[in-house]
Design a protein around this motif. Structure first.
Motif, PDB file in Angstrom:
ATOM      1  N   ILE A   1     -54.650  12.744 -33.130  1.00 48.15           N
ATOM      2  CA  ILE A   1     -54.543  11.426 -33.755  1.00 48.15           C
ATOM      3  C   ILE A   1     -53.091  10.962 -33.780  1.00 48.15           C
ATOM      4  N   PHE A   2     -52.179  11.882 -34.030  1.00 46.51           N
ATOM      5  CA  PHE A   2     -50.765  11.502 -34.060  1.00 46.51           C
ATOM      6  C   PHE A   2     -50.294  10.995 -32.703  1.00 46.51           C
ATOM      7  N   ILE A   3     -50.693  11.676 -31.621  1.00 43.97           N
ATOM      8  CA  ILE A   3     -50.274  11.244 -30.289  1.00 43.97           C
ATOM      9  C   ILE A   3     -50.956   9.927 -29.910  1.00 43.97           C
ATOM     10  N   VAL A   4     -52.210   9.727 -30.329  1.00 43.82           N
ATOM     11  CA  VAL A   4     -52.869   8.431 -30.116  1.00 43.82           C
ATOM     12  C   VAL A   4     -52.087   7.332 -30.814  1.00 43.82           C
ATOM     13  N   PHE A   5     -51.713   7.566 -32.065  1.00 45.54           N
ATOM     14  CA  PHE A   5     -50.912   6.597 -32.817  1.00 45.54           C
ATOM     15  C   PHE A   5     -49.572   6.350 -32.123  1.00 45.54           C
ATOM     16  N   TYR A   6     -48.949   7.415 -31.644  1.00 44.87           N
ATOM     17  CA  TYR A   6     -47.653   7.286 -30.962  1.00 44.87           C
ATOM     18  C   TYR A   6     -47.774   6.435 -29.703  1.00 44.87           C
ATOM     19  N   PHE A   7     -48.813   6.666 -28.904  1.00 47.55           N
ATOM     20  CA  PHE A   7     -48.981   5.885 -27.675  1.00 47.55           C
ATOM     21  C   PHE A   7     -49.345   4.440 -27.987  1.00 47.55           C
ATOM     22  N   ARG A   8     -50.120   4.219 -29.030  1.00 52.19           N
ATOM     23  CA  ARG A   8     -50.443   2.832 -29.362  1.00 52.19           C
ATOM     24  C   ARG A   8     -49.190   2.066 -29.783  1.00 52.19           C
ATOM     25  N   GLN A   9     -48.357   2.697 -30.599  1.00 54.21           N
ATOM     26  CA  GLN A   9     -47.127   2.027 -31.021  1.00 54.21           C
ATOM     27  C   GLN A   9     -46.206   1.780 -29.834  1.00 54.21           C
ATOM     28  N   ALA A  10     -46.138   2.733 -28.909  1.00 53.61           N
ATOM     29  CA  ALA A  10     -45.306   2.549 -27.721  1.00 53.61           C
ATOM     30  C   ALA A  10     -45.871   1.469 -26.804  1.00 53.61           C
ATOM     31  N   THR A  11     -47.202   1.357 -26.752  1.00 53.08           N
ATOM     32  CA  THR A  11     -47.834   0.359 -25.894  1.00 53.08           C
ATOM     33  C   THR A  11     -47.549  -1.064 -26.365  1.00 53.08           C
ATOM     34  N   LYS A  12     -47.204  -1.234 -27.625  1.00 49.75           N
ATOM     35  CA  LYS A  12     -46.851  -2.561 -28.128  1.00 49.75           C
ATOM     36  C   LYS A  12     -45.649  -3.143 -27.382  1.00 49.75           C
ATOM     37  N   ALA A  13     -44.782  -2.256 -26.854  1.00 51.80           N
ATOM     38  CA  ALA A  13     -43.614  -2.712 -26.104  1.00 51.80           C
ATOM     39  C   ALA A  13     -43.908  -2.895 -24.616  1.00 51.80           C
ATOM     40  N   PHE A  14     -45.125  -2.556 -24.196  1.00 58.16           N
ATOM     41  CA  PHE A  14     -45.478  -2.709 -22.775  1.00 58.16           C
ATOM     42  C   PHE A  14     -45.617  -4.200 -22.444  1.00 58.16           C
ATOM     43  N   PRO A  15     -44.902  -4.679 -21.417  1.00 60.56           N
ATOM     44  CA  PRO A  15     -44.945  -6.119 -21.086  1.00 60.56           C
ATOM     45  C   PRO A  15     -46.351  -6.562 -20.667  1.00 60.56           C
ATOM     46  N   ARG A  16     -46.915  -7.485 -21.392  1.00 64.09           N
ATOM     47  CA  ARG A  16     -48.242  -7.996 -21.043  1.00 64.09           C
ATOM     48  C   ARG A  16     -48.226  -8.728 -19.708  1.00 64.09           C
ATOM     49  N   GLU A  17     -47.051  -9.240 -19.318  1.00 62.06           N
ATOM     50  CA  GLU A  17     -46.959  -9.971 -18.059  1.00 62.06           C
ATOM     51  C   GLU A  17     -47.271  -9.062 -16.865  1.00 62.06           C
ATOM     52  N   LEU A  18     -46.884  -7.786 -16.968  1.00 59.84           N
ATOM     53  CA  LEU A  18     -47.192  -6.847 -15.885  1.00 59.84           C
ATOM     54  C   LEU A  18     -48.695  -6.648 -15.747  1.00 59.84           C
ATOM     55  N   ARG A  19     -49.383  -6.560 -16.860  1.00 60.98           N
ATOM     56  CA  ARG A  19     -50.842  -6.390 -16.827  1.00 60.98           C
ATOM     57  C   ARG A  19     -51.516  -7.631 -16.263  1.00 60.98           C
ATOM     58  N   ASP A  20     -51.036  -8.798 -16.680  1.00 67.28           N
ATOM     59  CA  ASP A  20     -51.625 -10.041 -16.168  1.00 67.28           C
ATOM     60  C   ASP A  20     -51.370 -10.192 -14.671  1.00 67.28           C
TER      61      ASP A  20
END
Length: 270
Positions: free
Chosen positions: A147-166
């Motif tokens: 759960i801690f690593i899931v939380f860590y990756f979710r928080q880090a994913t907030k900084a992932f540029p949405r423009e790259l995904r689009d």
């Protein structure tokens, strides 16, 4: 002498004391592995000449290749599976929106408050009914969905540029392709930091392997060190040498990934 200079001197003095207190146990451990047990008890701080003798005694008491092989196998498999599952989950929690997403995530965070001691008995019952006792699978499975690593990756994913995904979607990539070829390379510092955390936890895990691994052939390095200390007259030189050898892999991984670890903990995305 100015107040600012005095303040800076006090800060450096405090940091020097803190650094000494942090480094001294490692120095004492390394030096103790070269001394005889009576010298260690007396508090000798100099390098001794008993390193080879301690190593020979350790080899006669412990099957080091098998023990290190068991620890490496458990740590590597646990790290790979935990990063795979937890990064998938963290990515999904942040990228896919739904009405119950936050409630599920809040429930997961609430589960972090449950101590492992309260989970040992039901976990052991489940492992026993699945006939996985005394197997590496029994050690690896409970920690895959961290759960801690899931939380860590979710928080880090907030900084992932949405423009790259689009942009990747416009190019025709499917979601799993976006994850593998866009998200994963971009978040490599986050993966490096998570690798250090998960590997160290798996390598140093003691309580759960102690419960499920009963035969000497499956013992890990942490379990073996605990058996060395259980002797009526423990040989502290051998114990400290085994501790040095057990600490070395985690130190190597940390120093190799140190720069990426700092970037990952700060949330850096490239």
């Amino acid at each position: 002498m100015s107040v600012a200079l005095l303040r800076r001197g006090a800060v450096y003095a405090f940091l020097s004391v803190a650094a000494f207190l942090s480094v001294f146990p490692f120095y004492w451990m390394a030096v103790g592995s070269t001394n005889q047990s009576p010298d260690i008890v007396r508090g000798k701080l100099g390098v001794g000449e008993n390193l080879l003798v301690n190593f020979q005694h350790l080899m006669t008491q412990v099957d080091l290749p098998r023990v290190f092989g068991n620890s490496f196998l458990i740590a590597v498999i646990s790290t790979f599976l935990t990063l795979a599952v937890s990064s998938f989950a963290g990515y999904g929690f942040e990228m896919f929106r739904s009405r119950i997403r936050e409630r599920i995530f809040q429930l997961l965070l609430l589960l972090l408050s449950i101590p492992f001691a309260a989970l040992m008995v039901p976990l052991f019952v489940m492992i026993s009914r699945a006939q996985l006792n005394n197997t590496f699978t029994a050690v690896v499975l409970p920690g895959i969905a961290s759960i801690f690593i899931v939380f860590y990756f979710r928080q880090a994913t907030k900084a992932f540029p949405r423009e790259l995904r689009d942009a990747a979607r416009v190019d025709g990539l499917k979601e799993w392709q976006i994850f593998l070829f866009v998200y994963l390379p971009t978040m490599r510092s986050t993966y490096a930091a998570a690798t250090i955390i998960v590997f160290m936890n798996a390598w140093n895990n003691y309580l759960w392997p102690l419960i499920v691994l009963q035969t000497p052939e499956n013992k890990t390095i942490t379990l073996v060190i605990s058996t060395l200390t259980a002797a009526y007259t423990p040989d502290y030189g051998v114990i400290l040498l085994a501790t040095v050898l057990a600490t070395a892999p985690t130190l190597v991984i940390f120093f190799v990934l140190q720069r990426q670890f700092v970037q990952g903990m700060l949330g850096a995305v490239k």
